[in-house]
Design a protein around this motif. Structure first.
Motif, mmCIF file in Angstrom:
data_model
loop_
_atom_site.group_PDB
_atom_site.id
_atom_site.type_symbol
_atom_site.label_atom_id
_atom_site.label_comp_id
_atom_site.label_asym_id
_atom_site.label_seq_id
_atom_site.Cartn_x
_atom_site.Cartn_y
_atom_site.Cartn_z
ATOM 1 N N CYS A 195 48.624 32.626 27.992
ATOM 2 C CA CYS A 195 47.912 33.719 27.313
ATOM 3 C C CYS A 195 46.918 34.382 28.264
ATOM 4 O O CYS A 195 46.808 35.610 28.322
ATOM 5 C CB CYS A 195 47.191 33.187 26.075
ATOM 6 S SG CYS A 195 48.286 32.669 24.740
ATOM 7 N N GLN A 246 56.000 41.533 19.846
ATOM 8 C CA GLN A 246 54.612 41.711 20.263
ATOM 9 C C GLN A 246 53.675 40.995 19.299
ATOM 10 O O GLN A 246 52.748 40.298 19.716
ATOM 11 C CB GLN A 246 54.286 43.206 20.298
ATOM 12 C CG GLN A 246 52.852 43.529 20.674
ATOM 13 C CD GLN A 246 52.628 45.013 20.805
ATOM 14 O OE1 GLN A 246 53.441 45.718 21.396
ATOM 15 N NE2 GLN A 246 51.550 45.493 20.240
ATOM 16 N N ARG A 247 53.919 41.147 18.009
ATOM 17 C CA ARG A 247 53.069 40.471 17.031
ATOM 18 C C ARG A 247 53.198 38.946 17.145
ATOM 19 O O ARG A 247 52.228 38.215 16.957
ATOM 20 C CB ARG A 247 53.415 40.937 15.615
ATOM 21 C CG ARG A 247 52.860 42.310 15.278
ATOM 22 C CD ARG A 247 52.942 42.567 13.783
ATOM 23 N NE ARG A 247 54.312 42.787 13.336
ATOM 24 C CZ ARG A 247 54.895 43.978 13.301
ATOM 25 N NH1 ARG A 247 54.230 45.048 13.719
ATOM 26 N NH2 ARG A 247 56.128 44.112 12.863
ATOM 27 N N GLU A 250 51.094 37.912 20.142
ATOM 28 C CA GLU A 250 49.669 38.015 19.843
ATOM 29 C C GLU A 250 49.227 36.913 18.887
ATOM 30 O O GLU A 250 48.127 36.373 19.015
ATOM 31 C CB GLU A 250 49.359 39.387 19.262
ATOM 32 C CG GLU A 250 49.455 40.513 20.284
ATOM 33 C CD GLU A 250 49.250 41.878 19.661
ATOM 34 O OE1 GLU A 250 49.169 41.952 18.422
ATOM 35 O OE2 GLU A 250 49.187 42.867 20.408
ATOM 36 N N CYS A 253 48.724 33.757 20.739
ATOM 37 C CA CYS A 253 47.531 33.766 21.590
ATOM 38 C C CYS A 253 46.250 34.045 20.809
ATOM 39 O O CYS A 253 45.193 34.218 21.420
ATOM 40 C CB CYS A 253 47.684 34.808 22.703
ATOM 41 S SG CYS A 253 48.947 34.403 23.939
ATOM 42 N N GLU A 254 46.354 34.083 19.495
ATOM 43 C CA GLU A 254 45.190 34.444 18.683
ATOM 44 C C GLU A 254 44.012 33.516 18.938
ATOM 45 O O GLU A 254 42.861 33.947 19.052
ATOM 46 C CB GLU A 254 45.557 34.434 17.204
ATOM 47 C CG GLU A 254 44.417 34.878 16.297
ATOM 48 C CD GLU A 254 44.867 35.034 14.864
ATOM 49 O OE1 GLU A 254 44.385 34.252 14.008
ATOM 50 O OE2 GLU A 254 45.702 35.919 14.597
ATOM 51 N N LEU A 257 42.422 34.352 22.173
ATOM 52 C CA LEU A 257 41.736 35.638 22.113
ATOM 53 C C LEU A 257 40.392 35.533 21.392
ATOM 54 O O LEU A 257 39.543 36.408 21.556
ATOM 55 C CB LEU A 257 42.614 36.671 21.407
ATOM 56 C CG LEU A 257 43.798 37.203 22.221
ATOM 57 C CD1 LEU A 257 44.782 37.930 21.320
ATOM 58 C CD2 LEU A 257 43.321 38.124 23.334
ATOM 59 N N ARG A 263 41.706 39.301 18.061
ATOM 60 C CA ARG A 263 43.115 39.644 18.268
ATOM 61 C C ARG A 263 43.384 41.070 17.826
ATOM 62 O O ARG A 263 44.091 41.832 18.507
ATOM 63 C CB ARG A 263 43.995 38.668 17.486
ATOM 64 C CG ARG A 263 45.461 39.087 17.428
ATOM 65 C CD ARG A 263 46.234 38.272 16.409
ATOM 66 N NE ARG A 263 47.535 38.848 16.147
ATOM 67 C CZ ARG A 263 48.360 38.415 15.200
ATOM 68 N NH1 ARG A 263 48.006 37.398 14.422
ATOM 69 N NH2 ARG A 263 49.523 39.001 15.013
ATOM 70 N N TYR A 266 41.967 43.444 20.397
ATOM 71 C CA TYR A 266 42.767 43.447 21.615
ATOM 72 C C TYR A 266 44.072 44.208 21.409
ATOM 73 O O TYR A 266 44.482 45.014 22.250
ATOM 74 C CB TYR A 266 43.054 42.009 22.044
ATOM 75 C CG TYR A 266 44.000 41.898 23.214
ATOM 76 C CD1 TYR A 266 43.601 42.297 24.485
ATOM 77 C CD2 TYR A 266 45.294 41.420 23.045
ATOM 78 C CE1 TYR A 266 44.464 42.208 25.561
ATOM 79 C CE2 TYR A 266 46.160 41.326 24.120
ATOM 80 C CZ TYR A 266 45.739 41.727 25.370
ATOM 81 O OH TYR A 266 46.603 41.650 26.426
ATOM 82 N N SER A 267 44.721 43.976 20.281
ATOM 83 C CA SER A 267 45.972 44.680 19.980
ATOM 84 C C SER A 267 45.742 46.178 19.915
ATOM 85 O O SER A 267 46.528 46.975 20.449
ATOM 86 C CB SER A 267 46.537 44.170 18.649
ATOM 87 O OG SER A 267 47.709 44.874 18.294
ATOM 88 N N ARG A 270 45.222 47.674 23.471
ATOM 89 C CA ARG A 270 46.475 47.869 24.205
ATOM 90 C C ARG A 270 47.231 49.086 23.686
ATOM 91 O O ARG A 270 47.791 49.859 24.451
ATOM 92 C CB ARG A 270 47.347 46.619 24.083
ATOM 93 C CG ARG A 270 46.803 45.406 24.816
ATOM 94 C CD ARG A 270 47.677 44.178 24.636
ATOM 95 N NE ARG A 270 49.030 44.421 25.123
ATOM 96 C CZ ARG A 270 50.113 44.386 24.357
ATOM 97 N NH1 ARG A 270 50.013 44.158 23.062
ATOM 98 N NH2 ARG A 270 51.297 44.602 24.881
#
Length: 644
Positions: A195, A246-247, A250, A253-254, A257, A263, A266-267, A270
């Motif tokens: 991550c 992608q979800r 994410e 890696c929540e 993050l 999260r 960050y999403s 991006r």
């Protein structure tokens, strides 16, 4: 640029090859090519080189043949939560690999950092000042990488991006080394490392590195496999990252993050970065405004605040997650606050110095307030002391060089460590204006390691001080050139301001307020007047936090309803070519006043300032002063050698 991307994935025997090939997806001919025949999947096994093709196949495998669950590999081990298996989205064609594990959330507890990120092999004395800047971190990192010492390589690349935090290619290198280290890491540390690698490379791309050379696709393949998300080949990732995949990534890696809110931010960061670079969607200014509406809403303190994790505070070096979010918030919102940057001992030292300065200036302030009542004096303005706004209850004290020591790094004796335990001998404080995390952030946000302090002040308000007026510290000197640049992105500011609360700032004693997105002045005045939403945010701040804002953003001081005055430290960092003329007034000779036109004065101003300096030196020599003893030994330095 360190080239760490393999031309083709090398043959190996991954740990998941202990299961039969028919139960695996992905490139088994690469991942299990060198496995022995006692492995579940090897070159001669049934299904070697094949791949599950349908969700129906996956469902049958999941229900009947799934291997026993392994112990928790959640990076949120502090929470004590054992994750449950993640079911892949039904809309995806690629099947998750059987080494799927949970996508943990860490709202209740901070994700535990892999041991290597604590920089165990980098001595603290090498993490600051000239020792930090003179060491060839990137070269040493490459040597360790070539020698197969991946843990040491990671640590040295972390330090390389710490020194030159604005170089996108270095963040990409760090991400690639982290990816390689993750392949041989324990299951507990693999996902956090991947991550961090992914986000480091994303930051590198945001800072200008090319996506493929930065290794984003390579890192995503390994992260997808470790997270149990659909694994796509490099070309598919390069073309477009599927939204469901992608979800999934994410979500995995929540925890790293920082939880669901981080999260989401960050999403969004991006997404708006990608949208702002899409030249098919309106003008650059319009895209920037849309990015502000997405990233900076709701206009609340939490939205623009980054909380440093404990491992960052301990090592005093930013991680990729904090750096990426700080960069995006500053870029689009114009301001970012960070919690946990400074230690309370350094802030207390600065507070004591600032209170002494205020006491020293009180007689001047009281005389001014009396004159204001009696004669209507409108503003106090000396070289050192200035009243702020239209009030006689808010002031700025400009600090001279001799007064900067309490705000710089220093040695303490018999101090306490971060846990409050006594430490014998000497200990170097973190400092404030030369704090290494503050400097790394400033370099990242200004995209340069050549910068200087333009002004350094104590700003304070007395009880009953009213709210200040909205204002900008500067008008961008390049604003009128924007029409020549066409549809170019918003240029970086020539400087930023560091605000350090020396006491906790609350709604009672006065919060700093910002109008998010107002640093983009490319729109017309009519645009500002007709804007549907004014994104005003008031930032409460506790001791130890810092706020950095774009010089161009509209801001103001809050009202002080408390019975106490409250001081803040106000520091402006700028790039070398910029000089804030409000703060730096040139001295001139008496003959400069005699020029017959304002045009000549403007043209000859800098030459006259040099003449003024020479005139003073000549006068001192006539009075038998030793001029050489007053001059720096480094008077003939090259400007480019002065970097931070």
């Amino acid at each position: 640029m360190l080239l760490l991307i393999p031309l083709a994935m090398s043959a190996t025997c991954e740990w998941w090859c202990k299961w039969p090939c028919t139960q695996l997806n992905g490139a088994t001919e690469v991942e299990c090519d060198t496995c022995e025949k006692d492995s579940g999947c090897h070159a001669d096994a049934v299904g070697f080189g094949a791949q599950q093709e349908s969700m129906e196949d996956y469902t049958i495998w999941k229900d009947t043949k799934r291997p026993p669950a392994t112990p928790s590999t959640s990076p949120c081990s502090l929470s004590g939560v054992t994750p449950s298996p993640t079911t892949p989205p039904s809309s995806l064609s690629a099947s998750p690999s059987p080494h799927t594990h949970a996508s943990p959330t860490c709202d209740a507890a901070e994700a535990e950092a892999p041991a290597v990120l604590a920089l165990p092999d980098i001595a603290p004395k090498l993490r600051s000042d000239d020792a930090l800047r003179l060491r060839k971190w990137k070269n040493l990192g490459e040597e360790h990488y070539d020698g197969g010492r991946l843990g040491l390589a990671v640590q040295h690349f972390v330090m390389a991006v710490h020194v030159t935090s604005w170089v996108g290619a270095l963040w990409g290198d760090l991400g690639l080394v982290l990816t390689d280290l993750a392949k041989e890491a324990s299951t507990l540390e693999r996902l956090p490392l991947l991550c961090e690698a992914w986000i480091a490379i994303e930051l590198g791309v945001a800072l200008g590195a090319e996506r493929k050379s930065a290794g984003l696709d390579h890192s995503l393949v390994h992260l997808s496999a470790a997270a149990g998300c659909p694994v796509a080949d490099d070309e598919r990732w390069s073309a477009a990252l599927p939204s469901e995949a992608q979800r999934c990534i994410e979500a995995a890696c929540e925890g790293w993050l920082g939880g669901a809110a981080a999260r989401s931010r960050y999403s969004t960061a991006r997404r708006v970065l990608a949208q702002s670079r899409d030249t098919n969607k309106g003008t650059s200014h319009e895209r920037h405004k849309e990015a502000v509406q997405q990233l900076c809403v709701p206009a609340e303190k939490e939205r623009v605040t980054v909380v440093l994790r404990s491992y960052e505070r301990e090592r005093q070096v930013l991680g990729a997650v904090s750096a990426y979010q700080a960069w995006a918030l500053f870029r689009y919102c114009g301001v970012v606050a960070l919690r946990g940057v400074l230690n309370s001992r350094d802030v207390d030292r600065a507070l004591n110095a600032s209170q002494a300065q205020i006491q020293k200036e009180l007689p001047t302030i009281m005389r001014y307030r009396e004159d204001r009542k009696r004669f209507g004096a409108r503003k106090l303005k000396t070289e050192r002391l200035t009243s702020q706004d239209e009030s006689d209850l808010r002031y700025e004290i400009k600090l001279n060089l001799a007064e900067t020591d309490p705000y710089l790094r220093s040695l303490h004796h018999n101090t306490q460590d971060s846990k409050g335990e006594k430490v014998g001998g000497k200990e170097v404080s973190g400092g404030i204006v030369d704090n290494e995390m503050v400097l790394a952030l400033s370099k990242l946000l200004l995209h340069s390691n050549a910068m200087a302090i333009d002004t350094m002040s104590t700003v304070f308000s007395f009880p009953n001080c009213p709210r200040g007026r909205w204002h900008q510290d500067i008008v961008d000197p390049r604003e009128h050139a924007s029409t020549l640049l066409g549809d170019a992105p918003l240029v970086l500011p020539p400087g930023l301001v560091l605000v350090v609360p020396l006491v906790n700032l609350t709604k009672d004693n006065g919060l700093m307020e910002f109008r998010l997105g107002s640093h983009d002045t490319r729109g017309s005045a009519e645009d500002d007047e007709t804007s549907e939403v004014k994104l005003d945010v008031a930032l409460a701040a506790e001791v130890g936090s810092v706020t950095l804002f774009d010089l161009r953003i509209q801001h103001r001081g809050g009202a002080n309803h408390s019975p106490e005055s409250h001081p803040i430290l106000y520091v402006e960092y700028c790039v070398p070519w910029f000089r804030n003329e409000i703060n730096l007034k040139d001295r001139h000779t008496a003959s400069w006043d005699a020029h017959p036109s304002l045009t000549r004065r403007a043209l000859l101003a800098r030459l006259d300032t040099l003449a003024y300096t020479r005139l003073l030196e000549e006068e001192l020599q006539l009075r038998s002063f030793d001029i050489a003893a007053l001059r720096s030994l480094y008077a003939d330095y090259e400007a480019r050698s002065l970097v931070v």
